[in-house]
Design a protein around this motif. Structure first.
Motif, PDB file in Angstrom:
ATOM      1  N   GLY A   1       0.834  -1.195   0.000  1.00 59.75           N
ATOM      2  CA  GLY A   1       0.000   0.000   0.000  1.00 59.75           C
ATOM      3  C   GLY A   1       0.868   1.244   0.000  1.00 59.75           C
ATOM      4  O   GLY A   1       1.996   1.234  -0.500  1.00 59.75           O
ATOM      5  N   SER A   2       0.344   2.319   0.557  1.00 58.61           N
ATOM      6  CA  SER A   2       1.081   3.579   0.581  1.00 58.61           C
ATOM      7  C   SER A   2       2.365   3.441   1.390  1.00 58.61           C
ATOM      8  O   SER A   2       2.350   2.914   2.503  1.00 58.61           O
ATOM      9  CB  SER A   2       0.221   4.697   1.184  1.00 58.61           C
ATOM     10  OG  SER A   2      -0.913   4.929   0.379  1.00 58.61           O
ATOM     11  N   VAL A   3       3.461   3.923   0.826  1.00 56.88           N
ATOM     12  CA  VAL A   3       4.760   3.825   1.496  1.00 56.88           C
ATOM     13  C   VAL A   3       4.946   4.961   2.499  1.00 56.88           C
ATOM     14  O   VAL A   3       5.439   4.754   3.604  1.00 56.88           O
ATOM     15  CB  VAL A   3       5.899   3.842   0.459  1.00 56.88           C
ATOM     16  CG1 VAL A   3       7.260   3.927   1.141  1.00 56.88           C
ATOM     17  CG2 VAL A   3       5.821   2.595  -0.412  1.00 56.88           C
ATOM     18  N   PHE A   4       4.531   6.178   2.122  1.00 63.10           N
ATOM     19  CA  PHE A   4       4.716   7.347   2.982  1.00 63.10           C
ATOM     20  C   PHE A   4       3.371   7.934   3.390  1.00 63.10           C
ATOM     21  O   PHE A   4       2.395   7.879   2.635  1.00 63.10           O
ATOM     22  CB  PHE A   4       5.515   8.437   2.249  1.00 63.10           C
ATOM     23  CG  PHE A   4       6.899   8.020   1.836  1.00 63.10           C
ATOM     24  CD1 PHE A   4       7.941   8.006   2.756  1.00 63.10           C
ATOM     25  CD2 PHE A   4       7.174   7.643   0.528  1.00 63.10           C
ATOM     26  CE1 PHE A   4       9.216   7.629   2.383  1.00 63.10           C
ATOM     27  CE2 PHE A   4       8.448   7.255   0.141  1.00 63.10           C
ATOM     28  CZ  PHE A   4       9.475   7.245   1.072  1.00 63.10           C
ATOM     29  N   ARG A   5       3.319   8.523   4.589  1.00 57.50           N
ATOM     30  CA  ARG A   5       2.152   9.281   5.000  1.00 57.50           C
ATOM     31  C   ARG A   5       2.068  10.553   4.158  1.00 57.50           C
ATOM     32  O   ARG A   5       3.087  11.150   3.817  1.00 57.50           O
ATOM     33  CB  ARG A   5       2.246   9.688   6.475  1.00 57.50           C
ATOM     34  CG  ARG A   5       2.228   8.539   7.450  1.00 57.50           C
ATOM     35  CD  ARG A   5       2.162   9.051   8.872  1.00 57.50           C
ATOM     36  NE  ARG A   5       2.269   7.963   9.835  1.00 57.50           N
ATOM     37  CZ  ARG A   5       3.401   7.561  10.399  1.00 57.50           C
ATOM     38  NH1 ARG A   5       4.532   8.176  10.094  1.00 57.50           N
ATOM     39  NH2 ARG A   5       3.420   6.576  11.257  1.00 57.50           N
ATOM     40  N   ASN A   6       0.848  10.956   3.837  1.00 60.62           N
ATOM     41  CA  ASN A   6       0.685  12.214   3.134  1.00 60.62           C
ATOM     42  C   ASN A   6       0.969  13.372   4.081  1.00 60.62           C
ATOM     43  O   ASN A   6       0.401  13.430   5.172  1.00 60.62           O
ATOM     44  CB  ASN A   6      -0.743  12.346   2.591  1.00 60.62           C
ATOM     45  CG  ASN A   6      -1.006  11.428   1.421  1.00 60.62           C
ATOM     46  OD1 ASN A   6      -0.226  11.383   0.477  1.00 60.62           O
ATOM     47  ND2 ASN A   6      -2.103  10.688   1.477  1.00 60.62           N
ATOM     48  N   PRO A   7       1.848  14.313   3.687  1.00 65.22           N
ATOM     49  CA  PRO A   7       2.071  15.485   4.525  1.00 65.22           C
ATOM     50  C   PRO A   7       0.794  16.337   4.558  1.00 65.22           C
ATOM     51  O   PRO A   7      -0.074  16.178   3.682  1.00 65.22           O
ATOM     52  CB  PRO A   7       3.197  16.240   3.800  1.00 65.22           C
ATOM     53  CG  PRO A   7       3.765  15.268   2.822  1.00 65.22           C
ATOM     54  CD  PRO A   7       2.654  14.329   2.465  1.00 65.22           C
ATOM     55  N   PRO A   8       0.653  17.222   5.530  1.00 63.86           N
ATOM     56  CA  PRO A   8      -0.542  18.070   5.588  1.00 63.86           C
ATOM     57  C   PRO A   8      -0.782  18.801   4.271  1.00 63.86           C
ATOM     58  O   PRO A   8       0.110  19.472   3.741  1.00 63.86           O
ATOM     59  CB  PRO A   8      -0.214  19.057   6.728  1.00 63.86           C
ATOM     60  CG  PRO A   8       0.737  18.299   7.595  1.00 63.86           C
ATOM     61  CD  PRO A   8       1.566  17.468   6.654  1.00 63.86           C
ATOM     62  N   GLU A   9      -1.978  18.627   3.746  1.00 59.67           N
ATOM     63  CA  GLU A   9      -2.410  19.319   2.526  1.00 59.67           C
ATOM     64  C   GLU A   9      -1.560  18.997   1.313  1.00 59.67           C
ATOM     65  O   GLU A   9      -1.587  19.717   0.311  1.00 59.67           O
ATOM     66  CB  GLU A   9      -2.432  20.850   2.744  1.00 59.67           C
ATOM     67  CG  GLU A   9      -3.185  21.316   3.974  1.00 59.67           C
ATOM     68  CD  GLU A   9      -4.633  20.854   3.978  1.00 59.67           C
ATOM     69  OE1 GLU A   9      -5.258  20.824   2.908  1.00 59.67           O
ATOM     70  OE2 GLU A   9      -5.125  20.492   5.067  1.00 59.67           O
TER      71      GLU A   9
END
Length: 303
Positions: A226-234
């Protein structure tokens, strides 16, 4: 540390499957990873408690694994014990009057979501297509950028190793995007989710539409975590990586997906070293170009 002693003590003595040198590539969505020195699949609370007691006595390090959907295991494997929950930890009950579902930490999240739909209970549609177990989903507050499972938790039963069971009210826990205040040492045994009555046909259509969008946007045909990195704010981690020209970048048999740059896929025969190299490459490129320090949400085991 004596894995052999733990294996001999537990084999045939507890309600569990006890395995030596089990390849973890069989138990992770990446299909990557060397063997675990010991694997215990506990089918009951008593088996789980006894397993943890023996591991503590023998000084064997352990880790809890759900469906391995956000884990990358070292090519060398893991020297400790991997603990999995099954049997009574996969049970699930629906209370239509209270609009709740209670399920064990080892229950597949997909089963819980489908049961909610069949029971005419709304509130988990955003979880459709998310892999793993309910316990894993709750522990990391899984969901989308806007909807998380944590606020749906009415109460939670955990095991505190060496102490016993503890019950939390959902409001006692801090929930956030890909994070909770739950101690990582605690094992989620059971969760009760608070939902709302809904029309099964409407819930089904919503889930089908969400699945359609997920299939169009994500490389679901190849093994990944799945997603490797967390989405940064906005911001979108995938778009940041894409802007660095890394869509389709390869390392061995691993690839930053051309479909979604926040996915690293196994094209067949990829190693953990291949994946780690691409994680570092993407992280460093985004940091250099955008000044954004992407946080990796893949759990590394055996490194």
């Amino acid at each position: 540390m004596s894995v052999s002693n733990a294996y001999m003590t537990l084999s045939g003595a507890v309600d569990a499957d006890v395995l030596r040198d089990e390849p973890l590539s069989r138990r992770t969505s990446y299909r990557i990873g060397g063997p675990a020195a010991l694997v215990v699949v506990a089918h009951s609370y008593g088996a789980l408690q006894r397993t943890l007691e023996v591991l503590a006595q023998e000084g064997v390090e352990w880790v809890l694994l759900g469906k391995g959907s956000n884990v990358l295991v070292s090519d060398k494997g893991y020297d400790g014990c991997v603990v999995l929950l099954d049997g009574e930890f996969s049970r699930m009950t629906v209370c239509a009057e209270e609009a709740t579902i209670t399920a064990g930490g080892g229950a597949q999240l997909a089963r819980v979501v489908n049961q909610a739909m069949k029971s005419g209970l709304s509130g988990l549609e955003f979880c459709v297509g998310i892999p793993g177990t309910l316990g894993g989903a709750v522990s990391m507050d899984a969901g989308t950028r806007r909807e998380w499972i944590g606020p749906r938790v009415r109460d939670l039963v955990v095991l505190r190793p060496g102490e016993g069971m503890h019950r939390y009210a959902g409001g006692e826990i801090e929930w956030g995007y890909r994070r909770t205040s739950l101690p990582t040492s605690e094992i989620i045994l059971e969760a009760t989710l608070e939902l709302e009555p809904g029309d099964p046909a409407v819930i089904t259509r919503d889930m089908e539409e969400r699945l359609r969008r997920r299939r169009e946007a994500q490389p679901l045909s190849k093994p990944s975590c799945g997603s490797v990195f967390r989405n940064p704010p906005e911001r979108s981690a995938g778009l940041l990586i894409q802007s660095c020209g890394l869509s389709g970048a390869e390392q061995g048999a691993a690839q930053i997906s051309p479909e979604h740059a926040n996915f690293i896929v196994n094209r067949g025969g990829a190693t953990a070293a291949d994946v780690v190299a691409l994680i570092r490459r993407a992280h460093d490129a985004v940091l250099e170009r955008h000044g954004v320090d992407l946080a990796c949400e893949v759990k590394l085991l055996g490194f």
